[in-house]
Design a protein around this motif. Structure first.
Motif, mmCIF file in Angstrom:
data_model
loop_
_atom_site.group_PDB
_atom_site.id
_atom_site.type_symbol
_atom_site.label_atom_id
_atom_site.label_comp_id
_atom_site.label_asym_id
_atom_site.label_seq_id
_atom_site.Cartn_x
_atom_site.Cartn_y
_atom_site.Cartn_z
ATOM 1 N N GLU A 2 0.844 -1.184 0.000
ATOM 2 C CA GLU A 2 0.000 0.000 0.000
ATOM 3 C C GLU A 2 0.885 1.241 0.000
ATOM 4 O OE1 GLU A 2 -2.467 -0.079 3.507
ATOM 5 O OE2 GLU A 2 -0.858 0.569 4.815
ATOM 6 N N PHE A 3 0.319 2.325 -0.485
ATOM 7 C CA PHE A 3 0.934 3.639 -0.397
ATOM 8 C C PHE A 3 0.078 4.471 0.525
ATOM 9 C CE2 PHE A 3 2.552 2.136 -4.448
ATOM 10 C CZ PHE A 3 3.850 2.616 -4.461
ATOM 11 N N TYR A 4 0.716 5.294 1.333
ATOM 12 C CA TYR A 4 -0.041 6.209 2.185
ATOM 13 C C TYR A 4 0.757 7.473 2.425
ATOM 14 C CZ TYR A 4 2.758 4.290 6.066
ATOM 15 O OH TYR A 4 3.780 3.888 6.887
ATOM 16 N N HIS A 29 4.279 11.037 9.638
ATOM 17 C CA HIS A 29 5.335 10.124 10.057
ATOM 18 C C HIS A 29 4.934 8.704 9.673
ATOM 19 C CE1 HIS A 29 2.710 9.160 13.433
ATOM 20 N NE2 HIS A 29 2.598 10.464 13.637
ATOM 21 N N ILE A 30 5.814 7.749 9.918
ATOM 22 C CA ILE A 30 5.652 6.370 9.444
ATOM 23 C C ILE A 30 4.354 5.702 9.911
ATOM 24 C CG2 ILE A 30 7.019 5.425 11.338
ATOM 25 C CD1 ILE A 30 8.122 3.336 9.425
ATOM 26 N N LYS A 31 3.864 6.033 11.091
ATOM 27 C CA LYS A 31 2.654 5.377 11.614
ATOM 28 C C LYS A 31 1.373 6.171 11.361
ATOM 29 C CE LYS A 31 5.023 2.640 14.990
ATOM 30 N NZ LYS A 31 4.788 1.268 14.796
ATOM 31 N N THR A 78 -4.578 6.797 2.805
ATOM 32 C CA THR A 78 -4.116 5.531 2.246
ATOM 33 C C THR A 78 -4.625 5.416 0.818
ATOM 34 O OG1 THR A 78 -4.147 4.522 4.434
ATOM 35 C CG2 THR A 78 -4.080 3.027 2.560
ATOM 36 N N PHE A 79 -3.710 5.125 -0.096
ATOM 37 C CA PHE A 79 -4.036 5.089 -1.518
ATOM 38 C C PHE A 79 -4.192 3.674 -2.069
ATOM 39 C CE2 PHE A 79 -1.195 8.912 -1.091
ATOM 40 C CZ PHE A 79 -2.200 9.855 -1.180
ATOM 41 N N GLY A 82 3.456 19.236 4.891
ATOM 42 C CA GLY A 82 3.806 18.456 6.079
ATOM 43 C C GLY A 82 3.647 16.956 5.932
ATOM 44 N N LEU A 83 3.039 16.481 4.830
ATOM 45 C CA LEU A 83 2.852 15.045 4.641
ATOM 46 C C LEU A 83 3.986 14.462 3.816
ATOM 47 C CD1 LEU A 83 -0.979 14.707 3.924
ATOM 48 C CD2 LEU A 83 0.232 14.623 6.105
ATOM 49 N N LYS A 84 4.271 13.197 4.088
ATOM 50 C CA LYS A 84 5.280 12.438 3.334
ATOM 51 C C LYS A 84 4.586 11.228 2.732
ATOM 52 C CE LYS A 84 8.797 13.780 6.638
ATOM 53 N NZ LYS A 84 8.376 13.950 7.991
ATOM 54 N N LEU A 85 5.126 10.746 1.621
ATOM 55 C CA LEU A 85 4.591 9.557 0.969
ATOM 56 C C LEU A 85 5.367 8.340 1.444
ATOM 57 C CD1 LEU A 85 2.586 8.414 -1.140
ATOM 58 C CD2 LEU A 85 4.384 8.738 -2.856
ATOM 59 N N TYR A 86 4.636 7.276 1.810
ATOM 60 C CA TYR A 86 5.242 6.030 2.264
ATOM 61 C C TYR A 86 4.718 4.872 1.416
ATOM 62 C CZ TYR A 86 6.555 8.636 6.434
ATOM 63 O OH TYR A 86 7.090 9.561 7.290
ATOM 64 N N TYR A 87 5.561 3.849 1.303
ATOM 65 C CA TYR A 87 5.223 2.614 0.593
ATOM 66 C C TYR A 87 5.474 1.474 1.561
ATOM 67 C CZ TYR A 87 6.251 -1.311 -2.628
ATOM 68 O OH TYR A 87 6.302 -2.518 -3.272
ATOM 69 N N LEU A 88 4.446 0.694 1.834
ATOM 70 C CA LEU A 88 4.550 -0.457 2.735
ATOM 71 C C LEU A 88 4.386 -1.714 1.902
ATOM 72 C CD1 LEU A 88 4.605 -1.859 5.525
ATOM 73 C CD2 LEU A 88 2.137 -1.427 5.668
ATOM 74 N N PHE A 89 5.383 -2.592 1.977
ATOM 75 C CA PHE A 89 5.363 -3.846 1.237
ATOM 76 C C PHE A 89 5.497 -5.004 2.206
ATOM 77 C CE2 PHE A 89 7.792 -7.286 -0.862
ATOM 78 C CZ PHE A 89 6.844 -7.655 -1.801
ATOM 79 N N ASP A 90 4.659 -6.015 2.053
ATOM 80 C CA ASP A 90 4.677 -7.228 2.881
ATOM 81 C C ASP A 90 4.255 -6.872 4.313
ATOM 82 O OD1 ASP A 90 5.183 -9.509 4.398
ATOM 83 O OD2 ASP A 90 7.118 -9.916 3.472
ATOM 84 N N PHE A 91 2.973 -7.001 4.574
ATOM 85 C CA PHE A 91 2.411 -6.591 5.864
ATOM 86 C C PHE A 91 2.950 -7.405 7.032
ATOM 87 C CE2 PHE A 91 -1.505 -5.171 3.281
ATOM 88 C CZ PHE A 91 -0.865 -4.001 2.914
ATOM 89 N N GLY A 92 3.555 -8.543 6.773
ATOM 90 C CA GLY A 92 4.172 -9.337 7.835
ATOM 91 C C GLY A 92 5.551 -8.805 8.213
ATOM 92 N N ASP A 93 6.393 -8.588 7.213
ATOM 93 C CA ASP A 93 7.751 -8.094 7.463
ATOM 94 C C ASP A 93 7.818 -6.568 7.497
ATOM 95 O OD1 ASP A 93 8.671 -10.663 7.646
ATOM 96 O OD2 ASP A 93 9.414 -10.754 5.588
ATOM 97 N N SER A 94 6.760 -5.927 7.053
ATOM 98 C CA SER A 94 6.599 -4.462 7.151
ATOM 99 C C SER A 94 7.743 -3.662 6.548
ATOM 100 C CB SER A 94 6.397 -4.053 8.609
ATOM 101 O OG SER A 94 5.252 -4.657 9.137
ATOM 102 N N TRP A 95 8.128 -4.001 5.327
ATOM 103 C CA TRP A 95 9.139 -3.202 4.635
ATOM 104 C C TRP A 95 8.509 -1.850 4.328
ATOM 105 C CZ3 TRP A 95 13.967 -4.753 4.588
ATOM 106 C CH2 TRP A 95 14.239 -6.126 4.690
#
Length: 123
Positions: free
Chosen positions: A51-53, A57-59, A64-65, A82-95
């Protein structure tokens, strides 16, 4: 037009060392295209959900896009102040990667170059 993005891994269950990539990608690329570009740049196998969000900050997942992975980078940027773009890959390992857009203006594509492309890789 082409933009430059810095992709920095800031968290992952097995993160052992700094992992930064700088890529050039068309502004009309979708979030799904960006996902695939990151997978290629990091040498992941594209075998987990993502997902992208955007948040402060990270949390902070205030935007959520993941339901709109056909959004283009032109539609995502500019982010709210003030917002940053994050990419979360693999919800178990949380890259988790922080994506930072260069302050440079988008530039026209260079003939003969295939985009997206990695222009800098650091560990």
């Amino acid at each position: 037009m082409i933009i430059t993005l810095k992709i920095e891994c800031i968290f992952g269950r097995y993160l052992e060392e700094e992992c930064i990539r700088v890529i050039e990608i068309p502004t009309d690329a979708t979030l799904c295209d960006l996902h695939l570009a990151i997978q290629h740049a990091i040498d992941f196998d594209d075998d987990h959900l993502f997902e992208f969000y955007a948040g402060k900050h990270i949390k902070d997942k205030r935007n959520t896009f993941y339901e709109n992975d056909d959004l283009t980078l032109d539609e995502v940027y500019p982010l709210q102040k003030g917002l940053k773009l994050y990419y979360l890959f693999d919800f178990g390992d949380s890259w988790t990667f922080k994506i930072t857009k260069s302050r440079k203006r988008p530039v026209p594509p260079v003939a003969g170059i295939k985009y997206p492309r990695v222009v800098q890789a650091g560990r």
